[in-house]
Scaffold this motif. Structure first.
Motif, PDB file in Angstrom:
ATOM      1  N   CYS A  96       0.854  -1.187   0.000  1.00 28.07           N
ATOM      2  CA  CYS A  96       0.000   0.000   0.000  1.00 28.07           C
ATOM      3  C   CYS A  96       0.890   1.236   0.000  1.00 28.07           C
ATOM      4  O   CYS A  96       2.032   1.202   0.480  1.00 28.07           O
ATOM      5  N   ASP A  97       0.376   2.310  -0.561  1.00 32.76           N
ATOM      6  CA  ASP A  97       1.115   3.577  -0.629  1.00 32.76           C
ATOM      7  C   ASP A  97       2.488   3.413  -1.278  1.00 32.76           C
ATOM      8  O   ASP A  97       3.446   4.092  -0.919  1.00 32.76           O
ATOM      9  N   GLY A  98       2.611   2.483  -2.217  1.00 28.60           N
ATOM     10  CA  GLY A  98       3.880   2.287  -2.895  1.00 28.60           C
ATOM     11  C   GLY A  98       4.911   1.543  -2.071  1.00 28.60           C
ATOM     12  O   GLY A  98       6.063   1.390  -2.494  1.00 28.60           O
ATOM     13  N   ARG A  99       4.541   1.063  -0.886  1.00 32.13           N
ATOM     14  CA  ARG A  99       5.462   0.331  -0.037  1.00 32.13           C
ATOM     15  C   ARG A  99       4.983  -1.105   0.152  1.00 32.13           C
ATOM     16  O   ARG A  99       3.797  -1.398   0.051  1.00 32.13           O
ATOM     17  N   SER A 100       5.926  -1.982   0.454  1.00 34.74           N
ATOM     18  CA  SER A 100       5.617  -3.396   0.630  1.00 34.74           C
ATOM     19  C   SER A 100       6.193  -3.874   1.957  1.00 34.74           C
ATOM     20  O   SER A 100       7.296  -3.474   2.343  1.00 34.74           O
ATOM     21  N   SER A 101       5.437  -4.713   2.661  1.00 31.24           N
ATOM     22  CA  SER A 101       5.926  -5.301   3.913  1.00 31.24           C
ATOM     23  C   SER A 101       5.555  -6.776   3.944  1.00 31.24           C
ATOM     24  O   SER A 101       4.599  -7.208   3.300  1.00 31.24           O
ATOM     25  N   ARG A 102       6.320  -7.507   4.718  1.00 32.28           N
ATOM     26  CA  ARG A 102       6.135  -8.950   4.814  1.00 32.28           C
ATOM     27  C   ARG A 102       5.822  -9.289   6.275  1.00 32.28           C
ATOM     28  O   ARG A 102       6.634  -9.022   7.170  1.00 32.28           O
ATOM     29  N   LEU A 103       4.651  -9.847   6.510  1.00 34.68           N
ATOM     30  CA  LEU A 103       4.215 -10.205   7.856  1.00 34.68           C
ATOM     31  C   LEU A 103       4.210 -11.720   7.990  1.00 34.68           C
ATOM     32  O   LEU A 103       3.542 -12.418   7.217  1.00 34.68           O
ATOM     33  N   SER A 104       4.943 -12.232   8.962  1.00 39.51           N
ATOM     34  CA  SER A 104       4.971 -13.671   9.206  1.00 39.51           C
ATOM     35  C   SER A 104       3.606 -14.127   9.713  1.00 39.51           C
ATOM     36  O   SER A 104       2.963 -13.456  10.531  1.00 39.51           O
ATOM     37  N   LEU A 105       3.146 -15.271   9.224  1.00 37.70           N
ATOM     38  CA  LEU A 105       1.858 -15.800   9.662  1.00 37.70           C
ATOM     39  C   LEU A 105       1.903 -16.352  11.077  1.00 37.70           C
ATOM     40  O   LEU A 105       0.863 -16.544  11.707  1.00 37.70           O
ATOM     41  N   GLN A 106       3.082 -16.639  11.546  1.00 41.86           N
ATOM     42  CA  GLN A 106       3.245 -17.140  12.909  1.00 41.86           C
ATOM     43  C   GLN A 106       4.323 -16.326  13.623  1.00 41.86           C
ATOM     44  O   GLN A 106       5.366 -16.036  13.027  1.00 41.86           O
ATOM     45  N   PRO A 107       4.089 -15.907  14.866  1.00 41.34           N
ATOM     46  CA  PRO A 107       2.873 -16.139  15.650  1.00 41.34           C
ATOM     47  C   PRO A 107       1.696 -15.315  15.153  1.00 41.34           C
ATOM     48  O   PRO A 107       1.878 -14.264  14.539  1.00 41.34           O
ATOM     49  N   ALA A 108       0.484 -15.769  15.471  1.00 40.01           N
ATOM     50  CA  ALA A 108      -0.716 -15.199  14.875  1.00 40.01           C
ATOM     51  C   ALA A 108      -1.056 -13.818  15.425  1.00 40.01           C
ATOM     52  O   ALA A 108      -1.473 -12.933  14.676  1.00 40.01           O
ATOM     53  N   ARG A 109      -0.896 -13.615  16.717  1.00 42.01           N
ATOM     54  CA  ARG A 109      -1.353 -12.354  17.309  1.00 42.01           C
ATOM     55  C   ARG A 109      -0.623 -11.142  16.739  1.00 42.01           C
ATOM     56  O   ARG A 109      -1.274 -10.151  16.363  1.00 42.01           O
ATOM     57  N   PRO A 110       0.724 -11.133  16.654  1.00 41.17           N
ATOM     58  CA  PRO A 110       1.398  -9.986  16.023  1.00 41.17           C
ATOM     59  C   PRO A 110       0.951  -9.756  14.582  1.00 41.17           C
ATOM     60  O   PRO A 110       0.833  -8.613  14.138  1.00 41.17           O
ATOM     61  N   LEU A 111       0.707 -10.847  13.855  1.00 40.97           N
ATOM     62  CA  LEU A 111       0.210 -10.706  12.482  1.00 40.97           C
ATOM     63  C   LEU A 111      -1.107  -9.941  12.473  1.00 40.97           C
ATOM     64  O   LEU A 111      -1.282  -8.981  11.708  1.00 40.97           O
ATOM     65  N   LEU A 112      -2.057 -10.345  13.335  1.00 40.39           N
ATOM     66  CA  LEU A 112      -3.376  -9.718  13.351  1.00 40.39           C
ATOM     67  C   LEU A 112      -3.297  -8.257  13.785  1.00 40.39           C
ATOM     68  O   LEU A 112      -3.968  -7.389  13.210  1.00 40.39           O
TER      69      LEU A 112
END
Length: 739
Positions: A184-200
């Protein structure tokens, strides 16, 4: 009273009454309004039964009023008086109708399942992403709404949409994803699926901060959004996918259905409220026109954006016809009542002959012009006024009847497409408007391509087979007139196919040499026709079953501009491995350097193509081709237990069933050819096949056939290719793993 101006992003029924409208304001704010919007459906039948229905309806809640109305059934000669049932809230209308229909199945019902956006659009002139002016009370109830543009504007002011992209790092059907990619906004980030709470929590922050209007996903319908919603419920974290906090996302189940001779599969859908969710992997024709085409399709069809992305062009044409019908007080039948009349076999043979095909002259031809009628069948429907309720004109002459429903529906769409094509032809290659215009033109093309078939579709609400036949009859006449005109001017006819002609004439090799012909055809037919281009050379191919028999839609050639056009060969087939298709196109691109195969140096260039073939065959034998490029994709045509002799695709699907991955008819299964039984290895199994299990010989056969298709006209046939293949030493052991 407050006034707001902006773009209509979303419109849906409100369970508490009326409809909800979301506006992207021109001041940058996103606002939700409510509007009272009673809806009406109509009932026809015997007087005694209608009185009984009135008595039954008066006892039901939610009814606003009963009355009489005069409306026209398109298939009846004059308007009729019907029972009008007005319901206070759109949310209650369909449930009331189903109860009524269950109690009185002998009555005929109209306007009962019209999408809400179409009802609203036919009344107020609105449509998805319309620029509009809203007057609302301080508590947010709409008092008046005014559309400030139309679906047919070629340059509407674009809404300032905020877009977020979400996708897993791998295809979840192939392997378990480990991360979520957010753009979004021309930027990209990678979120690990685990652990779940930080992802959410991180995803919640991103949704809150950006507040996107559109969420684009990969596998969002079938995996990602259901997975995230399940995690959010488990960890008690609210993910604000919906802007409307009172509504929950709607999950629509997957389904398989039969359409135009094949089984089609549509995956599960996830629809949001106040935001738009589009799954690029589950959207119709996304590869053709992407988001600009989806938005254009929604504008012209009046279907909600989330629906327009996933529904077929036939549904879009039906929606456009509904809008025209409602505005003209024409009834929209719940079920089509008309059936095809009984006709003799001779009448069927005379009437249902399809499009005109003149089989091509097999072989290579130089300086060939391809001329095409512009949207031939839709143009015929408009020019000859072909619609179920009209008497079409004869011999391309205009009908004496007023414009019918079908011509009224298609005429503005045709005009807009022509205007955009004319403008795009004048824009320089670097102009960013070309991409937008190309996407919109593509969306129009698919709607116009479908409208002809839909005219004869048995379940089309405004379809009639005799109208369908009238279109093909007129098309055949137009093509014959074009052929006669070309021959009168000294052109040789090489091929005709439904709406196009391939012609040649000594000394005619420049676009200007065909202008007089185009003008004369326009005069004789009344239909717009254009020069698609002049080929340096084109090759019409024979049938593989019998080399004496030409095939009308199997050819390849090179225009003078250098553009390559291929039809009906391996590179165009969806079940061809990417490696085979890429090599075939590489051979054609090499041959495209020829001005004419008879020129000096042509033989050397042809043998250069042979060297490319040998090099790619060596890559295959030495295991230098990635496994992904060898994948074959086949569509399942039935349930697995219904196969008597399973196809390779069915065998691969059976392998997946054993590990709990069930595929439905219409879904594609990807697999590799392997040695031994069963001869295939499903790509979505947990482990890839051993490297020495790949059936290289099977892929060699596919490569030889693809190379033979394009090299044989240049003097290199299949036997020569097999001889060359035999001279390349086979590799007994893999020198390296597939990448």
């Amino acid at each position: 009273m407050n006034e707001f101006t902006g773009w209509l992003l979303d419109l849906y029924d409100d369970p508490n009454g009326g409809v909800c409208l979301w506006l992207v304001g021109d001041d940058g704010h996103r606002r939700m309004f409510r509007q009272r919007f009673p809806v009406t459906f109509y009932v026809k039948g015997e007087a005694t039964r209608l009185r009984a229905a009135c008595t039954w309806l008066e006892k039901r809640s939610g009814l606003l009023r009963l009355g009489q109305a005069v409306r026209r059934d398109l298939f009846e000669p004059r308007p009729e008086t019907l029972l009008a049932v007005e319901v206070q809230h759109p949310h209650d209308q369909f449930a009331l109708f189903r109860d009524l229909e269950s109690e009185f199945p002998d009555l005929t019902y109209y306007d009962v399942d019209v999408p809400l956006t179409i009802r609203h659009g036919s009344h107020y002139g609105t449509f998805p992403l319309v620029k509009c002016r809203v007057q609302a009370s301080p508590d947010g109830w709409v008092e008046d709404i005014e559309a400030l543009d139309t679906p047919w504007d070629t340059d509407p002011e674009p809404p300032p949409l905020r877009v977020m992209e979400l996708e897993p790092d791998v295809n979840p059907d192939h392997a378990p994803p480990s991360a979520l990619i957010v753009r979004c906004d021309g930027r990209s980030s990678r979120l690990s699926l685990q652990p779940a709470r930080p992802l959410l929590i991180n995803l919640r922050v991103a949704l809150t901060r950006l507040d996107p209007d559109v969420i684009l996903t990969d596998w969002g319908d079938t995996w990602l959004l259901p997975y995230l919603q399940e995690l959010a419920t488990e960890w008690h974290v609210d993910l604000p996918f919906n802007r409307d906090e009172q509504r929950r996302a709607v999950f629509r189940p997957e389904r398989s259905y039969f359409s135009y001779g094949r089984v089609v599969f549509r995956g599960q859908q996830v629809h949001l409220f106040g935001r738009l969710h589009i799954d690029r992997r589950n959207a119709m024709l996304w590869k053709d026109y992407e988001l600009p085409g989806v938005l254009e399709s929604a504008r012209v069809t009046c279907l909600p954006v989330q629906g327009a992305a996933r529904l077929s062009p036939g549904t879009g044409i039906s929606a456009m016809q509904m809008v025209v019908a409602l505005r003209n007080q024409i009834l929209v039948p719940w079920h089509k009542q008309q059936v095809e009349p009984d006709r003799s076999a001779l009448d069927l043979l005379r009437g249902d002959r399809g499009g005109m095909v003149y089989q091509p002259t097999i072989g290579l031809h130089a300086n060939v012009a391809e001329i095409d009628f512009v949207s031939m069948y839709p143009s015929i429907m408009v020019c000859a006024n072909i619609s179920p309720e009209t008497r079409p004109g004869k011999n391309l002459q205009e009908s004496l009847d007023p414009p019918g429903l079908v011509p009224q529906t298609l005429s503005p769409l045709l005009m807009k497409r022509v205007l955009l094509k004319q403008r795009m032809s004048r824009l320089p290659a670097w102009d960013p408007r070309r991409r937008l215009d190309r996407a919109r033109i593509s969306a129009h093309k698919w709607l116009l391509v479908t409208c002809f078939g839909y005219l004869g579709y048995k379940n089309a609400r405004f379809g009639q087979i005799t109208s369908h036949e009238a279109v093909t009859d007129t098309g055949r006449e137009a093509l014959l007139r074009a052929k006669e005109t070309a021959e009168d001017l000294g052109f040789d006819l090489l091929h005709m196919y439904v709406d196009g002609l391939w012609i040649a004439k000594p000394g005619a090799s420049q676009p200007g040499d065909f202008e007089e012909l185009l003008e004369r055809i326009l005069d004789r037919t009344g239909l717009p026709i254009v020069l698609d281009g002049v080929y340096k050379w084109v090759c019409f191919l024979p049938s593989r079953m019998d080399e004496r028999v030409p095939v009308g839609n199997r050819y390849f050639g090179v225009f003078q501009s250098g553009e390559i056009k291929v039809r009906g060969i391996e590179a165009r087939r969806r079940d061809t491995p990417a490696f085979i298709a890429r090599v075939q196109m590489e051979l054609i691109e090499h041959l495209a350097q020829l001005d004419w195969p008879g020129d000096e140096g042509a033989q050397e260039l042809a043998w250069g193509a042979v060297r490319i073939f040998r090099c790619r065959l060596d890559d295959l034998r030495r295991f230098r081709v990635p496994l992904e490029d060898l994948l074959v994709a086949q569509r399942l045509s039935r349930e697995l237990e219904a196969y008597r002799t399973p196809s390779p695709g069915a065998l691969a699907a059976m392998q997946l069933t054993k590990i709990g991955k069930t595929l439905s008819p219409g879904q594609k299964v990807r697999f590799l050819y392997t040695l031994g039984s069963p001869g295939v290895h499903a790509w979505d199994l947990p482990e890839p096949p051993p490297i020495n299990a790949i059936n290289v010989r099977q892929y060699e056969e596919l490569l030889i056939r693809a190379a033979d298709t394009v090299l044989k006209p240049f003097g290199v046939d299949e036997s020569m290719l097999r001889s060359l293949a035999g001279s390349i030493p086979a590799v007994q052991q893999p020198l390296r793993l597939f990448q």
